[in-house]
Scaffold this motif. Structure first.
Motif, PDB file in Angstrom:
ATOM      1  N   ALA A  15       0.825  -1.214   0.000  1.00  0.00           N
ATOM      2  CA  ALA A  15       0.000   0.000   0.000  1.00  0.00           C
ATOM      3  C   ALA A  15       0.859   1.265   0.000  1.00  0.00           C
ATOM      4  O   ALA A  15       0.606   2.197  -0.765  1.00  0.00           O
ATOM      5  N   PHE A  16       1.889   1.279   0.830  1.00  0.00           N
ATOM      6  CA  PHE A  16       2.697   2.493   0.969  1.00  0.00           C
ATOM      7  C   PHE A  16       3.741   2.641  -0.136  1.00  0.00           C
ATOM      8  O   PHE A  16       4.168   3.748  -0.437  1.00  0.00           O
ATOM      9  N   SER A  17       4.135   1.543  -0.764  1.00  0.00           N
ATOM     10  CA  SER A  17       5.141   1.603  -1.831  1.00  0.00           C
ATOM     11  C   SER A  17       4.650   2.366  -3.052  1.00  0.00           C
ATOM     12  O   SER A  17       5.453   2.807  -3.878  1.00  0.00           O
ATOM     13  N   HIS A  19       3.630   5.206  -3.003  1.00  0.00           N
ATOM     14  CA  HIS A  19       3.877   6.630  -2.756  1.00  0.00           C
ATOM     15  C   HIS A  19       5.332   6.954  -2.451  1.00  0.00           C
ATOM     16  O   HIS A  19       5.640   8.088  -2.108  1.00  0.00           O
ATOM     17  N   GLY A  20       6.215   5.965  -2.557  1.00  0.00           N
ATOM     18  CA  GLY A  20       7.620   6.241  -2.316  1.00  0.00           C
ATOM     19  C   GLY A  20       8.409   4.972  -2.101  1.00  0.00           C
ATOM     20  O   GLY A  20       7.872   3.864  -2.129  1.00  0.00           O
ATOM     21  N   ASP A  21       9.702   5.135  -1.868  1.00  0.00           N
ATOM     22  CA  ASP A  21      10.623   4.017  -1.707  1.00  0.00           C
ATOM     23  C   ASP A  21      10.623   3.547  -0.252  1.00  0.00           C
ATOM     24  O   ASP A  21      11.245   4.157   0.614  1.00  0.00           O
ATOM     25  N   VAL A  22       9.912   2.445   0.011  1.00  0.00           N
ATOM     26  CA  VAL A  22       9.814   1.891   1.362  1.00  0.00           C
ATOM     27  C   VAL A  22      11.035   1.020   1.620  1.00  0.00           C
ATOM     28  O   VAL A  22      11.349   0.119   0.840  1.00  0.00           O
ATOM     29  N   ILE A  23      11.722   1.278   2.735  1.00  0.00           N
ATOM     30  CA  ILE A  23      12.909   0.480   3.048  1.00  0.00           C
ATOM     31  C   ILE A  23      12.700  -0.451   4.248  1.00  0.00           C
ATOM     32  O   ILE A  23      13.470  -1.380   4.439  1.00  0.00           O
ATOM     33  N   LYS A  43       9.063   2.770   7.038  1.00  0.00           N
ATOM     34  CA  LYS A  43      10.221   3.656   6.904  1.00  0.00           C
ATOM     35  C   LYS A  43      10.526   3.858   5.418  1.00  0.00           C
ATOM     36  O   LYS A  43      10.596   2.901   4.656  1.00  0.00           O
ATOM     37  N   PHE A  44      10.677   5.120   5.048  1.00  0.00           N
ATOM     38  CA  PHE A  44      10.960   5.476   3.665  1.00  0.00           C
ATOM     39  C   PHE A  44      12.419   5.888   3.513  1.00  0.00           C
ATOM     40  O   PHE A  44      13.074   6.270   4.477  1.00  0.00           O
ATOM     41  N   SER A  45      12.895   5.847   2.265  1.00  0.00           N
ATOM     42  CA  SER A  45      14.292   6.218   2.013  1.00  0.00           C
ATOM     43  C   SER A  45      14.509   7.718   2.107  1.00  0.00           C
ATOM     44  O   SER A  45      15.636   8.172   2.275  1.00  0.00           O
ATOM     45  N   MET A  57      -2.020   8.680   2.117  1.00  0.00           N
ATOM     46  CA  MET A  57      -2.559   7.492   2.790  1.00  0.00           C
ATOM     47  C   MET A  57      -3.439   7.810   3.998  1.00  0.00           C
ATOM     48  O   MET A  57      -4.154   6.928   4.471  1.00  0.00           O
ATOM     49  N   SER A  58      -3.411   9.027   4.512  1.00  0.00           N
ATOM     50  CA  SER A  58      -4.250   9.361   5.670  1.00  0.00           C
ATOM     51  C   SER A  58      -5.717   9.144   5.331  1.00  0.00           C
ATOM     52  O   SER A  58      -6.206   9.618   4.300  1.00  0.00           O
ATOM     53  N   ASP A  59      -6.393   8.400   6.168  1.00  0.00           N
ATOM     54  CA  ASP A  59      -7.818   8.074   6.024  1.00  0.00           C
ATOM     55  C   ASP A  59      -8.145   7.176   4.830  1.00  0.00           C
ATOM     56  O   ASP A  59      -9.303   7.013   4.485  1.00  0.00           O
TER      57      ASP A  59
END
Length: 75
Positions: A15-17, A19-23, A43-45, A57-59
């Motif tokens: 889900a979070f990937s 919107h950015g690079d999840v590490i 945690k993102f890069s 991702m809020s709500d």
């Protein structure tokens, strides 16, 4: 808690990937039962990616529940 007890680390990362690079992803679980406590950490890069994910991702609904997204203190 705002995560469904069915949300695991793979689902959270997926889900979070978007919107950015999840590490790193961690869903916090009860030490005896292993059941999710309903929250976790992503945690993102970069701070930029984290800020974008916070906004997007809020709500949002994940596994049937509206999730709350906040910055956590690093360290």
């Amino acid at each position: 808690p705002s995560l469904s007890h069915d949300t695991n680390e793979v689902a959270l990362k997926d889900a979070f990937s978007q919107h950015g690079d999840v590490i790193q992803v961690k869903v916090i679980c009860h030490p005896v039962t292993g059941q999710s406590k309903g929250y976790g950490f992503v945690k993102f890069s970069s701070e930029k990616d984290a800020a974008a994910a916070l906004e997007k991702m809020s709500d949002e609904v994940l596994d049937g529940k509206n999730i709350r997204v906040h910055f956590a203190n690093s360290g």
